[in-house]
Write an enzyme that holds these catalytic residues in place. Sequence first.
Site, PDB file in Angstrom:
ATOM      1  N   HIS B 172       0.864  -1.177   0.000  1.00 20.87           N
ATOM      2  CA  HIS B 172       0.000   0.000   0.000  1.00 20.87           C
ATOM      3  C   HIS B 172       0.905   1.233   0.000  1.00 20.87           C
ATOM      4  O   HIS B 172       2.120   1.111   0.179  1.00 20.87           O
ATOM      5  CB  HIS B 172      -0.947   0.028   1.211  1.00 20.87           C
ATOM      6  N   ARG B 198       0.368  -6.653  -4.775  1.00 23.02           N
ATOM      7  CA  ARG B 198      -0.256  -7.684  -3.943  1.00 23.02           C
ATOM      8  C   ARG B 198      -0.001  -9.048  -4.567  1.00 23.02           C
ATOM      9  O   ARG B 198      -0.171  -9.212  -5.775  1.00 23.02           O
ATOM     10  CB  ARG B 198      -1.775  -7.481  -3.818  1.00 23.02           C
ATOM     11  N   ALA B 297      -6.291   9.693   7.629  1.00 21.24           N
ATOM     12  CA  ALA B 297      -5.565   9.093   6.511  1.00 21.24           C
ATOM     13  C   ALA B 297      -6.583   8.333   5.670  1.00 21.24           C
ATOM     14  O   ALA B 297      -7.600   7.878   6.176  1.00 21.24           O
ATOM     15  CB  ALA B 297      -4.489   8.139   7.017  1.00 21.24           C
TER      16      ALA B 297
END
Lengths: 659, 329
Positions: B172, B198, B297
């Site tokens: 991420h 991923r 965030a």
Amino acid sequence: MKFSHEWLKSYIPKLPKKAAVIDLLSTRSFEAEDAAGDIIEVKLPPNRYADCASHMGLARELAAAAGLSYKAPKIPPIKKISRGWTGISIKDSARCALYTATFIDDLRPAKSPGWMTGRLRACGMRPISAVVDVMNYVMLETGQPLHAFDADLLHGPITVRAAARGESIETLDEKNIALDPDILVIADGKGPLAIAGIKGGKRAEVGPKTKRIIIESAHFDPISVYRTSRRINLTTDASVRFAHSVNPETALLGAARAAQLLKEIKASASVPGTVVAGQLPKTRSVIDIDPAWLSRFLGVTLSHTQIKKLISPLGFEVFAPLKNIVRIAIPSFRLDIESREDVAEEIARMYGYDRIPVSAPRISPQAEPNTLRDLMSHVRSALTLVGYSEAYTHSFVPKNYADGNPKKTPLALENPISSEYAYLRTELTPANVHAGRENLRFAETVRMFELGSVFFAVDGKTQEHIHACITLSTKKLSAEHALRELKGVVDELARTLHIPVSYGDELDAHPHARPGHIARITSGSSVLGSIGISNMSTADKPSAFAELFIAGLMKHAQPEMKYAHPAKYPAIERDISMFVPKKVRVADAEEAIRGSKPQHLSRVKLLEVYLPKEDRSRKSIAVRLTFRSTDRTLTEREVEQEFEKVLRTLQQSLGAEIR
Amino acid sequence: MNLNGIKDAVVRELAGASSREAAETIRLKYLGRKGELTEVLRSLKDLPEAERRILGAQANALRGELEALFATALGSAGSARADDIDITLPGHEFSRGHLHPLTVVQNEVERIFSQLGFSVIDGPEMETEYYNFDALNIPAHHPARDMWDTFWVKQPDALAQKKAQRLLMRTHTSPVQVRYMEKHEPPFQIIVPGRVFRYEATDASHEINFYQVEGLMVGKDISLSNFKFIIEHFLKRVFGPGAKARYRPSYFPFVEPGLEIDVWYRGAWLEIMGAGMVHPRVFEYAHYNPHDWQGFAFGVGLDRIAMIKYGIPDIRLFYGGDVRLTEQF
């Protein structure tokens, strides 16, 4: 995790229909989806297993979210005894804080009732026998994994200990697993009986002849169970729960419930006793919330009463106001609540995120420029303007795409998804040329570029750089044409960045170019990249590429430019057409021309170069020289003098035959 | 024919040429590979040097003049008179290049946040275990880590393997949160667009690499309510004024509370991003006092935005290098 709607409804009589339950969970608690039949598939977040990986737990959460009342089953507490038929001891209290053993000595043949097997099946479990079914049922109901041993197959006292090196165990599903001290086991005098919290062993398996059982209900360290489960690659319904933490208080509840159910289904008639080894870890704690902080944090002001009303149904105890502080006792089953922010989340989700007002933040005006991204944007628009389209390719490539540069060690993935994507790309070129050539199936000429990160190691140190790659693949144009077009593109790109570039010989072998058909792109003493003909080219389908280093462009780009007044005085042009030996290159000719230092020479332009058919040893080169002065009009005569000088030099140093 | 004769002939013949084709035929007659002036130039080499020098200069000069004449003639000859223009004639085709749809979306996202005063920040795609996990409150040996299927990178040599942090491809853009906070003091607001990875089987909605934009805003009193303002503004800019946001509880170890946001677009709720208030432990990893600072965030998938906006059915199309995708943008 699968939950039965009917089972949940047995604890919440007014529970609405499945669809409404799913909606409620999704807006108040966590994601849930409709599954076949009676089942709701709940995506429990890792921090909510401890309190919600059970029908009782989820019902408690659901009732609070729905504002309905929750009726837990009545479970009589177990009878604690100090000794059973066999000793119980914990040798590793760090990994097992609590171990309870419930002794049942009058097991009789019994069948699991339909309501029990029905619920087990609905949740994806296969009914096996009365004892095993009760163990599984209690786990799905309370969240406490249990295990039953046939007491008559045990040898000596039960200990919870680290496995010894060299020990192994045959599991219930008849797999042999090698053990070592990193793995916690339940053992008797003869050796391991079960892998703690994960799987039981074959040796003391409960069967049709079993008369006496010991039910294990324990609390194991989550990290230990998680690590072991990963290491031996064995995940079970028990290990998943222990790895996420199980409420330690459920250990005794689970044992009591199992005893109660065995009696209820007539598998046993006596009142069993339970031996408890170890101690309950203390979990109950208190957190203070300052409503002023809460208001600053969430952006909504809530009173003491409102807070109490919101979270009491979840089991939080909100004490009377205390100097403007809201003191909250955390229920023991909520192992995830550790800080005031955690409590704020409970308050916010019960209040409803959608109800929290929307308000503009005070923004500090201090956005920083990002010169790297500005440059990359510039490169992108410059390349699209000259007809090149952007591509994205994978960061992972096959070995032969990453290999071959002696100065860069390629980096491999530990766990590649396939050999096609086993290495980190060291250059963009191979994948881009490949993609360009794929496009030739439906296009005559393909012009592409990509900007992206490349990775490699130099002297054992890893590096990451951003490159730009420009490729041209064609069924229509010659390799020479393709190369010259790309050079033109690089020249134009460099011009827009005000970087003077030149091309030098690439002395090292290039892994992706045809031998000899490769050049360095340089500015001053810095190498900015390389340009050449790809070795994937075929005679009728050449591919040319250029790969540029963005950091190099950043370093040499001149953001400031200066105006130059247009030339005031006329230019005089002179063309040269000459034969030179074949080995002489255009750059040699230009170098010779400039080397003769003709005055007022402002430009040398290549007009034509070809190999005459009739004489293979020679090459024909035609160039145009432009002479111009910045301060006056030149005369034919003085230009002629300079031109003569050039011609002489060409004849002498290159052996040119002027035509 | 002498050089002057050539020039006169060209001028005369061009005057009589009524079409482009005619002009081109004349050009080839004189300047083509076997053209008259070309023959003159070619024969120069047989002349004595002194003569060659003079004639050569003249012939070259003449060639320049003729080229100019033909350029003019070819430009105008044959072009129909004004009243002859067929207005239905198709336009000339230009071949410009095209930006990748993910670049188009990324540019738009960057523009929206830049206008709100956010800085655009970069971070490495190859990360350490520390920044990708530990510093984001995702400890080793915790099931929460299983939320991110990770590509691990082999250390280049055995020595490094022993002493260094384990290397991975960032799962991420969140590691940049801590990287940025380590070097900057609040208040600030940043976005971090970038490629993430991923370890998973690819299908129409999964790729081994894709793009995220991380957002982080920290100050004395940046609240969840402020987050809703920023994100609703963003969604309306990206998906149009009719876009609505829906908030659901969720869990990410580096935020508390954690939320999932859905957007109402063309008659359906679509999952679009994860978000939350920065977890105090993340502030501690960045050496901030969590009692001094707070903020939010979020992470949003660029591929997902592009797929929703443009109706692209398969994420794998973005990384196939097929120009037939790009040329539509």
